[in-house]
Design an enzyme around this catalytic site. Structure first.
Site, PDB file in Angstrom:
ATOM      1  N   CYS A  75      37.198  56.853  27.588  1.00 28.69           N
ATOM      2  CA  CYS A  75      37.442  58.063  28.386  1.00 28.69           C
ATOM      3  C   CYS A  75      37.710  59.292  27.512  1.00 28.69           C
ATOM      4  CB  CYS A  75      38.606  57.834  29.342  1.00 28.69           C
ATOM      5  SG  CYS A  75      40.192  57.619  28.509  1.00 28.69           S
ATOM      6  N   HIS A  99      40.717  26.446  40.133  1.00 29.02           N
ATOM      7  CA  HIS A  99      41.771  26.723  39.156  1.00 29.02           C
ATOM      8  C   HIS A  99      42.327  25.433  38.552  1.00 29.02           C
ATOM      9  CE1 HIS A  99      44.043  26.133  42.860  1.00 29.02           C
ATOM     10  NE2 HIS A  99      45.156  26.032  42.168  1.00 29.02           N
TER      11      HIS A  99
END
Length: 188
Positions: free
Chosen positions: A159, A76
Site C-alpha cells: 500500500c 479440521h
C-alpha cells in the site's frame, strides 16, 4: 536431503494460508519445502482464495487444497491428525485475533484449535495494523499459549506504507518450520 531429514513418520507440514496480499509468497515456501522432499498440505481461508487460487497450491503439492471445513467429513480433525507442524503463512490480523480468542469459524481456525503439533505464525499486514494494541495483545496471547511468532520484517508494503508488517523472508520461515519439526519447543 536424506530420507531421515524428510521423513515425518507419515505426517505432513501443513501450511495454512490466510487473506493477505503476501499470500503469493506462501507459494514460494510450499515450492521450497516440496523441492526439499517434505510432504506438504495446504489449507486456506476463503479470503486467501481472493489472492491465490487453490489450483496453484494443488499444482505445487500434488494434493487437494481444503478451504471449506464441511465439504467432506470433519476436515479440521483429518488435517490435525496429518500435521507434523502447522504453519500459518501469512497470518492476517483477522486470523491472529480468531486464534488468540479461540474463535473457530472456518477450516484454518478450527484446525488450529484442534492441533496438537507445533504451531507457527508468520504475520503479514499493514504497519499500522501490526502496531495496533489489539494485534499486539493477540500476539502476546498466542505466545503465552505456546505459539511461535515469526516476526515480520520492516520495509515498504504494497500500500506504500513503511514499517514492520512485511512478511518475514521465506528462508527464515522455512528454517523455523524445519527447526520446529526437529525440536518441537512450540507445541500446543
Amino acid at each position: 536431503m536424506s530420507d531421515s531429514q524428510t521423513n515425518l513418520n507419515g505426517k505432513e507440514i501443513v501450511i495454512a494460508v490466510s487473506g493477505s496480499i503476501a499470500s503469493y509468497k506462501a507459494c514460494d515456501l510450499v515450492r521450497l519445502l516440496t523441492k526439499s522432499g517434505y510432504p506438504v498440505r495446504v489449507i486456506m481461508t476463503k479470503n486467501a482464495t481472493n489472492f491465490v487460487g487453490k489450483i496453484t497450491f494443488e499444482a505445487l503439492t500434488g494434493k487437494p487444497v481444503r478451504v471449506d471445513e464441511f465439504d467432506t467429513g470433519m476436515a479440521h480433525i483429518e488435517i490435525k491428525n496429518l500435521a507434523a507442524v502447522l504453519a500459518v503463512v501469512p497470518a492476517s490480523a483477522d486470523l491472529l485475533g480468531k486464534m488468540a480468542n479461540g474463535i473457530a469459524d472456518d477450516l484454518v481456525s478450527s484446525t488450529y484449535l484442534a492441533a496438537t503439533c507445533p504451531v507457527l505464525v508468520a504475520p503479514a499486514m499493514n504497519p499500522g495494523m501490526w502496531n495496533h494494541p489489539a494485534v499486539q495483545r493477540n500476539l502476546a496471547q498466542l505466545q503465552k499459549d505456546g505459539i511461535q511468532i515469526i516476526s515480520p520484517d520492516k520495509g515498504l508494503v504494497v500500500c506504500g506504507d513503511e514499517g514492520y508488517g512485511k512478511l518475514a523472508s521465506i528462508e527464515d520461515i522455512q528454517l523455523a518450520i524445519l527447526e520446529s519439526i526437529s525440536n518441537p519447543k512450540y507445541r500446543v
